[in-house]
Design a protein around this motif. Structure first.
Motif, mmCIF file in Angstrom:
data_model
loop_
_atom_site.group_PDB
_atom_site.id
_atom_site.type_symbol
_atom_site.label_atom_id
_atom_site.label_comp_id
_atom_site.label_asym_id
_atom_site.label_seq_id
_atom_site.Cartn_x
_atom_site.Cartn_y
_atom_site.Cartn_z
ATOM 1 N N SER B 71 0.813 -1.219 0.000
ATOM 2 C CA SER B 71 0.000 0.000 0.000
ATOM 3 C C SER B 71 0.848 1.271 0.000
ATOM 4 O O SER B 71 0.313 2.365 -0.039
ATOM 5 C CB SER B 71 -0.889 0.000 1.238
ATOM 6 O OG SER B 71 -0.083 0.053 2.402
ATOM 7 N N ARG B 72 2.151 1.131 0.064
ATOM 8 C CA ARG B 72 3.043 2.280 0.273
ATOM 9 C C ARG B 72 2.757 3.430 -0.699
ATOM 10 O O ARG B 72 2.863 3.283 -1.906
ATOM 11 C CB ARG B 72 4.510 1.827 0.181
ATOM 12 C CG ARG B 72 4.898 1.249 -1.155
ATOM 13 C CD ARG B 72 6.270 0.577 -1.106
ATOM 14 N NE ARG B 72 6.202 -0.642 -0.279
ATOM 15 C CZ ARG B 72 7.056 -1.641 -0.364
ATOM 16 N NH1 ARG B 72 8.072 -1.576 -1.205
ATOM 17 N NH2 ARG B 72 6.934 -2.711 0.408
ATOM 18 N N GLU B 73 2.428 4.574 -0.138
ATOM 19 C CA GLU B 73 2.208 5.758 -0.961
ATOM 20 C C GLU B 73 3.540 6.302 -1.477
ATOM 21 O O GLU B 73 3.585 7.121 -2.392
ATOM 22 C CB GLU B 73 1.456 6.817 -0.141
ATOM 23 C CG GLU B 73 0.784 7.881 -0.979
ATOM 24 C CD GLU B 73 -0.308 8.613 -0.207
ATOM 25 O OE1 GLU B 73 -1.196 7.926 0.349
ATOM 26 O OE2 GLU B 73 -0.264 9.841 -0.139
ATOM 27 N N HIS B 74 4.620 5.805 -0.869
ATOM 28 C CA HIS B 74 5.967 6.157 -1.347
ATOM 29 C C HIS B 74 6.091 5.896 -2.849
ATOM 30 O O HIS B 74 6.874 6.558 -3.527
ATOM 31 C CB HIS B 74 7.016 5.323 -0.606
ATOM 32 C CG HIS B 74 6.906 5.396 0.883
ATOM 33 N ND1 HIS B 74 5.859 4.842 1.576
ATOM 34 C CD2 HIS B 74 7.706 5.957 1.816
ATOM 35 C CE1 HIS B 74 6.021 5.056 2.877
ATOM 36 N NE2 HIS B 74 7.132 5.737 3.044
ATOM 37 N N ASN B 99 -4.145 6.155 -4.190
ATOM 38 C CA ASN B 99 -3.040 6.989 -3.711
ATOM 39 C C ASN B 99 -2.701 8.097 -4.708
ATOM 40 O O ASN B 99 -2.371 9.221 -4.323
ATOM 41 C CB ASN B 99 -1.791 6.140 -3.438
ATOM 42 C CG ASN B 99 -1.935 5.281 -2.188
ATOM 43 O OD1 ASN B 99 -2.819 5.501 -1.364
ATOM 44 N ND2 ASN B 99 -1.063 4.294 -2.053
#
Ligand code: SF4
Lengths: 428, 171
Positions: B71-74, B99
């Motif tokens: 899920s990392r928005e990075h 995102n």
């Protein structure tokens, strides 16, 4: 027209409906860990919005890298720790009490049927095992969740996954879900909820249902969900005994969330698992799955037992039953990371840790660690790991490493022989 | 009104996941600019070299199920800090798509044949997106124009500059 469990949860939590396709939901639980939350906290602080919508509905844990491995991870832990203290978040789990989020929070009774749950972590879908709508989200969604207690979703359609037949020995929920992902492919359930039903699911423990729902995201699903029943009520009983006069009453109440008989499903898929054999991934995508018999003989360097997929007591018991009295093959490293302190201590009481240690395993504290290649067992380039985790992406456990996903018994079987092995061929 | 577009980076593969876009080991960074050098570091794609292929790109064009996995928005921020402001794909993983809109950046879906057409353009490809008219043009040795569907709510997020700004006003 009847409703699915997910439609019922959406209807009961609807804050706003900006378009026919989009919903804004009120949240029951917002969960946080130290990898994706600190940057949300820092951003909220910079915007002068360092507030929380409800300190009792926020749960936080340091689990991905714990104990901290360097000053950067120590800083992440500190930002989360200071924030939890500043806002009086009492359900905050730090060293000594911490464990892998998706194993720890259910164990604490935080997830109930009908709940809406978000976390900045894709495997939040695990909590659907309790009949909740639980979805992984990014940092901006997390910030809004922390601040306002709402989150936005497109109205998801539901894919009904019916699991029928009878599981045979040494074939478990992990094999079932790997097989289903293989059949659906990595985006077969995108924008859908996977609702797991049928006699096989009815018989599964909560632990197994969590394993099943945990990997729904690997087929692209927004969430996995199981219908809450007596098994759910028994698991939750210590936390809900004051709310119901009897277990039967809880079971009847939970049944109110079940999908109606005339609910509309986008699709129904039926899987008969009677002849299913243990499943193993071979590539860099979780739908690249083969029967263990086709993969047998593939050499491994490391065995990793743990994670939010398979680090629960049931997993350790099954693996230890096969491992008892045996040793890891020469040159194979074994790492066991029980998912939570309760699992660790239970495994200790039952003598399971001893079985692993006598076989040559290193037992670590509860943490995500090597699952995402951050600590506690990162692979060197060219190394191969038999792992009970949920992702085999390129570089996931360390650059240039190879991860084969499998069940706890299959991982242990690989450890005993030094190569991927059908666990059904290991003699007790 | 903010404009979206730029030179296209063509990533000709399905199922590019967020671990490939930004490996987990860099998630210990607590600032978005710090992510910049690690963009697409673990991408498995023949002939792709992140050191030379990222320069001055504004748009990613890719295939099916882009941004699956974590899920990392990075994964969005690492594009943002590299000045990539649009991703065009046949389809997206849900969390990545959300995102993008949450950060006020369009994630645009085109049909398989349309994506194929963009991949057949030769020379450097320039893309311009108009999120109000729901059209985009891709210019290489020839110029192609496409219209796309943008959910009105997603468009509102883009226009508001992201979900936090939108939600703060409304809820
Ligand atoms: S155990 Fe692995 S998959 Fe589960 S939350 Fe931790 S890093 Fe993510």
């Amino acid at each position: 027209m009847g409703q699915t469990i997910t439609e019922k949860i959406f209807a009961s939590h609807l804050r706003d409906k900006p378009t026919a396709e989009n919903a804004v939901l009120d949240l029951d639980v917002v969960m946080c860990h130290e990898i994706t939350t600190p940057i949300a906290i820092t951003d909220l602080m910079e915007r002068g919005m360092d507030r929380v919508f409800d300190k009792n509905r926020i749960k936080a844990v340091i689990d991905h890298v714990t104990p901290s491995k360097d000053s950067k991870t120590a800083t992440q832990a500190k930002i989360l720790r200071d924030w939890a203290r500043r806002h009086g978040i009492k359900d905050f789990f730090d060293i000594g009490a911490n464990g892998v989020c998706h194993a720890l929070f259910p164990e604490k009774g935080f997830i109930r049927p009908g709940y809406t749950v978000i976390m900045g972590d894709s495997h939040t879908c695990t909590h659907g095992a309790f009949g909740a709508f639980a979805a992984g989200i990014g940092t901006t969604d997390l910030e809004v969740g922390i601040l306002k207690g709402v989150c936005t979703f497109r109205l998801p359609q539901t894919m009904k996954i019916e699991i029928v037949g009878r599981l045979t020995d040494n074939v478990s929920a992990k094999d079932v879900i790997l097989y289903i992902i293989k059949e659906l492919t990595v985006n077969g359930a995108t924008d859908k909820v996977m609702e797991f039903v049928g006699p096989v699911v009815d018989k599964m423990s909560m632990e197994s249902r969590m394993t099943l729902c945990n990997m729904a995201i690997e087929a692209g699903a927004t969430c996995g969900v199981c219908l809450p029943d007596r098994v759910t009520a028994e698991y939750l009983w210590p936390f809900i005994r004051d709310e119901y006069s009897s277990l039967d009453e809880a079971v009847a109440d939970f049944a109110g969330w079940h999908s109606d008989p005339d609910a509309a499903f986008a699709e129904t898929r039926t899987f008969d698992v009677s002849s299913l054999v243990p499943q193993v991934t071979y590539g860099f995508k979780p739908d690249e799955v083969k029967d263990v018999t086709e993969m047998a003989g593939t050499e491994v360097d490391q065995i990793y037992m743990g994670s939010c997929t398979n680090g629960r007591i049931e997993d350790l018991r099954a693996a230890a039953a096969l491992l008892r009295g045996k040793k890891l093959a020469a040159g194979v490293r074994g790492i066991l990371s029980p998912a939570t302190p309760a699992v660790f201590s239970q495994a200790n009481d039952e003598g399971l840790l001893k079985i692993f240690m006598e076989a040559g395993f290193c037992v670590t504290n509860p943490t995500c660690g090597a699952c995402l290649g951050m600590s506690n067992g990162v692979l060197a380039p060219g190394e191969v790991c038999a792992s009970t985790t949920n992702r085999n992406f390129n570089g996931r456990m360390g650059k240039g490493g190879m991860v084969h996903l499998m069940s706890p018994v299959s991982a242990v079987a690989a450890g005993i022989n030094g190569f991927i092995t059908d666990p059904r061929t290991i003699k007790g | 009104m903010k404009t979206f577009g730029g030179s296209a980076l063509m990533l000709d593969r399905n199922d590019i996941n967020t671990d490939e876009i930004i490996p987990a080991k860099y998630l210990t960074e607590n600032s978005k600019p710090a992510l910049k050098p690690f963009i697409l570091e673990d991408l498995k794609l023949d002939g792709f070299n992140p050191a030379t292929d990222i320069n001055n790109k504004g748009v990613i064009v890719t295939r099916n199920n882009f941004g699956c996995g974590s899920s990392r928005e990075h994964a969005v921020w690492v594009f943002e800090v590299n000045e990539i402001n649009v991703v065009i794909a046949e389809s997206f993983a849900r969390i990545f798509r959300q995102n993008m809109f949450n950060c006020g950046m369009p994630a645009i879906e085109l049909k398989k044949e349309e994506i194929n057409d963009i991949f057949t353009l030769s020379g450097p490809v320039e893309i311009a997106v108009d999120p109000e008219k729901n059209t985009l043009t891709a210019k290489g040795d020839r110029e192609l124009t496409f219209s796309f569907d943008l959910n009105p709510f997603d468009r509102d997020l883009v226009l508001a500059g992201g979900w936090l700004a939108y939600a703060d006003k409304k809820y």
